[in-house]
Design a protein around this motif. Structure first.
Motif, PDB file in Angstrom:
ATOM      1  N   SER A 128       0.848  -1.211   0.000  1.00 29.93           N
ATOM      2  CA  SER A 128       0.000   0.000   0.000  1.00 29.93           C
ATOM      3  C   SER A 128       0.874   1.247   0.000  1.00 29.93           C
ATOM      4  O   SER A 128       2.093   1.182   0.225  1.00 29.93           O
ATOM      5  CB  SER A 128      -0.898   0.008   1.248  1.00 29.93           C
TER       6      SER A 128
ATOM      7  N   LEU B 226       3.086   4.441   0.159  1.00 29.17           N
ATOM      8  CA  LEU B 226       4.419   4.790  -0.336  1.00 29.17           C
ATOM      9  C   LEU B 226       5.243   3.548  -0.659  1.00 29.17           C
ATOM     10  O   LEU B 226       6.074   3.569  -1.564  1.00 29.17           O
ATOM     11  CB  LEU B 226       5.152   5.656   0.703  1.00 29.17           C
TER      12      LEU B 226
ATOM     13  N   ARG C  68       1.036  -7.659   6.489  1.00 27.00           N
ATOM     14  CA  ARG C  68       0.233  -8.655   7.199  1.00 27.00           C
ATOM     15  C   ARG C  68      -0.917  -9.164   6.350  1.00 27.00           C
ATOM     16  O   ARG C  68      -1.362 -10.284   6.508  1.00 27.00           O
ATOM     17  CB  ARG C  68      -0.323  -8.036   8.494  1.00 27.00           C
TER      18      ARG C  68
ATOM     19  N   ASP D 197       4.335 -10.574   9.476  1.00 24.76           N
ATOM     20  CA  ASP D 197       4.167  -9.529  10.488  1.00 24.76           C
ATOM     21  C   ASP D 197       5.560  -9.208  11.016  1.00 24.76           C
ATOM     22  O   ASP D 197       6.170 -10.038  11.703  1.00 24.76           O
ATOM     23  CB  ASP D 197       3.256 -10.038  11.607  1.00 24.76           C
ATOM     24  N   VAL D 198       6.056  -8.020  10.706  1.00 26.32           N
ATOM     25  CA  VAL D 198       7.457  -7.702  11.047  1.00 26.32           C
ATOM     26  C   VAL D 198       7.671  -7.553  12.555  1.00 26.32           C
ATOM     27  O   VAL D 198       8.806  -7.445  13.002  1.00 26.32           O
ATOM     28  CB  VAL D 198       7.967  -6.444  10.301  1.00 26.32           C
TER      29      VAL D 198
ATOM     30  N   ASN E 102       9.914  -0.017   5.367  1.00 26.99           N
ATOM     31  CA  ASN E 102       8.839   0.961   5.123  1.00 26.99           C
ATOM     32  C   ASN E 102       7.631   0.723   6.029  1.00 26.99           C
ATOM     33  O   ASN E 102       6.917   1.657   6.375  1.00 26.99           O
ATOM     34  CB  ASN E 102       8.433   0.874   3.635  1.00 26.99           C
TER      35      ASN E 102
ATOM     36  N   LYS F 216      10.933   6.262  15.082  1.00 25.59           N
ATOM     37  CA  LYS F 216      11.644   6.732  13.884  1.00 25.59           C
ATOM     38  C   LYS F 216      13.030   7.254  14.265  1.00 25.59           C
ATOM     39  O   LYS F 216      14.004   7.052  13.533  1.00 25.59           O
ATOM     40  CB  LYS F 216      10.839   7.826  13.174  1.00 25.59           C
TER      41      LYS F 216
ATOM     42  N   PHE G 161       2.796  13.066   2.630  1.00 21.29           N
ATOM     43  CA  PHE G 161       2.477  12.459   1.334  1.00 21.29           C
ATOM     44  C   PHE G 161       1.133  11.772   1.511  1.00 21.29           C
ATOM     45  O   PHE G 161       1.054  10.777   2.246  1.00 21.29           O
ATOM     46  CB  PHE G 161       3.543  11.420   0.938  1.00 21.29           C
TER      47      PHE G 161
ATOM     48  N   THR H 200      -1.654   9.356   1.751  1.00 22.98           N
ATOM     49  CA  THR H 200      -1.902   7.915   1.530  1.00 22.98           C
ATOM     50  C   THR H 200      -3.121   7.579   2.377  1.00 22.98           C
ATOM     51  O   THR H 200      -3.427   8.298   3.343  1.00 22.98           O
ATOM     52  CB  THR H 200      -0.725   7.041   2.009  1.00 22.98           C
TER      53      THR H 200
HETATM   54  N1  LIG Z   1       2.375   9.203   4.181  1.00 25.24           N
HETATM   55  C1  LIG Z   1       3.064  10.119   4.874  1.00 25.24           C
HETATM   56  O1  LIG Z   1       2.738  11.314   4.884  1.00 25.24           O
HETATM   57  C2  LIG Z   1       4.262   9.711   5.623  1.00 25.24           C
HETATM   58  C3  LIG Z   1       4.655   8.392   5.738  1.00 25.24           C
HETATM   59  N2  LIG Z   1       5.800   8.094   6.410  1.00 25.24           N
HETATM   60  C4  LIG Z   1       6.255   6.705   6.470  1.00 25.24           C
HETATM   61  O2  LIG Z   1       6.122   6.103   5.209  1.00 25.24           O
HETATM   62  C5  LIG Z   1       5.896   4.705   5.382  1.00 25.24           C
HETATM   63  C6  LIG Z   1       4.686   4.289   4.589  1.00 25.24           C
HETATM   64  O3  LIG Z   1       3.526   4.933   5.090  1.00 25.24           O
HETATM   65  P1  LIG Z   1       2.193   5.099   4.233  1.00 25.24           P
HETATM   66  O4  LIG Z   1       2.400   4.502   2.886  1.00 25.24           O
HETATM   67  O5  LIG Z   1       1.764   6.493   4.355  1.00 25.24           O
HETATM   68  O6  LIG Z   1       1.135   4.239   5.073  1.00 25.24           O
HETATM   69  P2  LIG Z   1       0.500   2.803   4.878  1.00 25.24           P
HETATM   70  O7  LIG Z   1      -0.428   2.616   6.014  1.00 25.24           O
HETATM   71  O8  LIG Z   1      -0.025   2.606   3.499  1.00 25.24           O
HETATM   72  O9  LIG Z   1       1.768   1.856   5.026  1.00 25.24           O
HETATM   73  C7  LIG Z   1       2.081   1.096   6.116  1.00 25.24           C
HETATM   74  C8  LIG Z   1       2.380  -0.309   5.593  1.00 25.24           C
HETATM   75  O10 LIG Z   1       2.989  -1.027   6.651  1.00 25.24           O
HETATM   76  C9  LIG Z   1       2.435  -2.307   6.691  1.00 25.24           C
HETATM   77  N3  LIG Z   1       2.500  -2.785   8.064  1.00 25.24           N
HETATM   78  C10 LIG Z   1       1.993  -2.191   9.188  1.00 25.24           C
HETATM   79  N4  LIG Z   1       2.219  -2.954  10.249  1.00 25.24           N
HETATM   80  C11 LIG Z   1       2.894  -4.043   9.797  1.00 25.24           C
HETATM   81  C12 LIG Z   1       3.406  -5.208  10.430  1.00 25.24           C
HETATM   82  N5  LIG Z   1       3.270  -5.401  11.730  1.00 25.24           N
HETATM   83  N6  LIG Z   1       4.044  -6.121   9.664  1.00 25.24           N
HETATM   84  C13 LIG Z   1       4.172  -5.952   8.327  1.00 25.24           C
HETATM   85  N7  LIG Z   1       3.714  -4.867   7.678  1.00 25.24           N
HETATM   86  C14 LIG Z   1       3.070  -3.939   8.404  1.00 25.24           C
HETATM   87  C15 LIG Z   1       0.991  -2.167   6.216  1.00 25.24           C
HETATM   88  O11 LIG Z   1       0.532  -3.369   5.645  1.00 25.24           O
HETATM   89  P3  LIG Z   1      -0.436  -4.403   6.444  1.00 25.24           P
HETATM   90  O12 LIG Z   1      -1.507  -3.569   7.085  1.00 25.24           O
HETATM   91  O13 LIG Z   1      -0.885  -5.348   5.379  1.00 25.24           O
HETATM   92  O14 LIG Z   1       0.434  -5.094   7.434  1.00 25.24           O
HETATM   93  C16 LIG Z   1       1.134  -1.070   5.167  1.00 25.24           C
HETATM   94  O15 LIG Z   1       1.343  -1.651   3.898  1.00 25.24           O
HETATM   95  C17 LIG Z   1       5.781   4.487   6.877  1.00 25.24           C
HETATM   96  O16 LIG Z   1       7.038   4.107   7.389  1.00 25.24           O
HETATM   97  C18 LIG Z   1       5.416   5.851   7.395  1.00 25.24           C
HETATM   98  O17 LIG Z   1       5.776   6.022   8.745  1.00 25.24           O
HETATM   99  C19 LIG Z   1       6.577   9.032   7.006  1.00 25.24           C
HETATM  100  C20 LIG Z   1       6.216  10.338   6.944  1.00 25.24           C
HETATM  101  C21 LIG Z   1       5.048  10.784   6.252  1.00 25.24           C
END
Ligand SMILES: NC(=O)C1=CN([C@@H]2O[C@H](COP(=O)(O)OP(=O)(O)OC[C@H]3O[C@@H](n4cnc5c(N)ncnc54)[C@H](OP(=O)(O)O)[C@@H]3O)[C@@H](O)[C@H]2O)C=CC1
Ligand SMILES: CCCCC/C=C/C(=O)SCCNC(=O)CCNC(=O)[C@H](O)C(C)(C)COP(=O)(O)OP(=O)(O)OC[C@H]1O[C@@H](n2cnc3c(N)ncnc32)[C@H](O)[C@@H]1OP(=O)(O)O
Length: 279
Positions: free
Chosen positions: A19, A21, A41, A67-68, A93, A163, A192, A194
């Protein structure tokens, strides 16, 4: 922007690549010739994203449910990945966050953010790094962080802590693992849009400050972050080690991004707790 095939021959794992970024970076890596592995996950979401990617690119995309937060699961994912071929690049990420008054955070709530964001990044980095070092294989770890590593951030304290810890890992391992052929780098994105970020951080009632207060007057484009990530993981950035690059239009120089929440009333916070989003 880049030469064709900039990432040809590179095998890249993007955690949380199903999903937002993570998926945007994955698409760009594929377009530049990489082979992609995405984990998260929710296998159904990973598969849906992978199908879209396969329709747009001839590059190979593999999905792994992991699940990380679970070190055993991370090791199993790396074993499964390495059975085919070593990774060349890990992108940390996956993360979680939500806005909350810190005094209302339970320990479980703090762990819900710290575990994927800090422990998840550490487990994946250790699991990849050990295999690279054992196999005398070069590697790159790119971690997606936040400008909260510079400013701190009220109301998302566990995320700012996690972070910042991963930034410390990035700088420390640059020195420890640099001589072993492993580069560690990071990106600090500003806002960004999302679904994940909006769901957790922009409930109804928050102002439109992300664009209005940004010196560039807008939020980031996913392609802008994906281009930066592609450069940083490529061999063209081979002399960049231990650095975090900010991509936020200059926003953190003006504000940590949480000031509007200081004006929220207790009633607004109670409403937020009741209506919280599941990521
Ligand atoms: N968008 C923004 O404005 C900003 C984003 N970021 C960082 O960018 C990155 C992406 O964020 P963004 O795309 O916005 O958000 P999303 O919620 O789309 O991305 C988070 C992703 O992490 C996965 N995830 C969460 N928990 C777990 C877990 N326990 N094990 C495996 N995967 C996991 C989710 O997948 P699933 O639920 O399937 O596990 C999901 O695909 C993050 O690190 C966020 O902190 C930083 C600053 C700003
Ligand atoms: C300038 C911009 C900067 C942006 C910086 C960073 C941005 C990002 O990171 S964007 C990425 C956002 N994406 C996600 O968060 C996706 C992943 N999210 C999730 O998995 C969930 O949303 C999660 C964070 C809530 C975690 O889910 P899960 O592990 O299933 O947790 P539980 O639902 O079981 O809850 C555990 C624990 O946490 C408490 N809690 C949950 N949400 C809140 C909340 N909004 N406020 C307060 N507390 C919350 C929950 O109540 C549980 O605690 P206990 O009740 O004590 O059991």
């Amino acid at each position: 922007m880049f030469e064709t095939g900039l990432l040809r021959g590179k095998r890249i794992l993007v955690t949380g690549g199903g999903s937002g970024l993570g998926a945007a970076m994955g698409r760009r890596f594929l377009a530049l010739g990489a082979e992609l592995v995405i984990c998260g996950r929710k296998l159904d979401r990973l598969e849906a994203t992978a199908s879209e990617m396969r329709a747009q690119s001839s590059g190979k995309v593999t999905t792994i449910a992991c699940d990380v937060r679970d070190g055993v699961a991370v090791d199993e994912m790396m074993d499964a990945t390495w059975r085919e071929a070593p990774l060349d690049i890990l992108v940390n990420n996956a993360a979680a966050t939500f806005i909350a008054q810190s005094e209302h955070l339970s320990f479980r709530a703090a762990d819900a953010v710290l575990a994927p964001t800090l422990h998840g990044a550490m487990y994946c980095t250790l699991a990849a790094g050990k295999r690279w070092i054992d196999g005398r294989h070069n590697g790159v770890v790119l971690s997606i962080l936040s400008t909260s590593t510079i400013t701190g951030r009220a109301f998302t304290v566990p995320s700012a802590m996690a972070k910042s810890a991963v930034l410390a890992m990035t700088k420390s391992l640059a020195v420890e693992w640099g001589p072993k052929g492993i580069r560690t780098v990071a990106i600090a994105p500003g806002p960004f849009p999302t679904a994940g970020a909006s769901g957790q951080l922009r409930p109804v009632g928050r102002d439109e400050g992300w664009s209005a207060r940004n010196p560039m007057g807008r939020t980031g484009e996913h392609s802008e972050l994906a281009d930066l990530a592609s450069f940083l993981v490529s061999d063209r950035a081979g002399y960049i080690n231990g650095e975090m690059v900010v991509i936020d239009g200059g926003a953190h120089l003006r504000s940590s991004g949480a000031e509007d929440l200081l004006r929220w009333t207790d009633a607004q916070w109670a409403e937020q707790r009741a209506a919280r989003s599941k990521g």
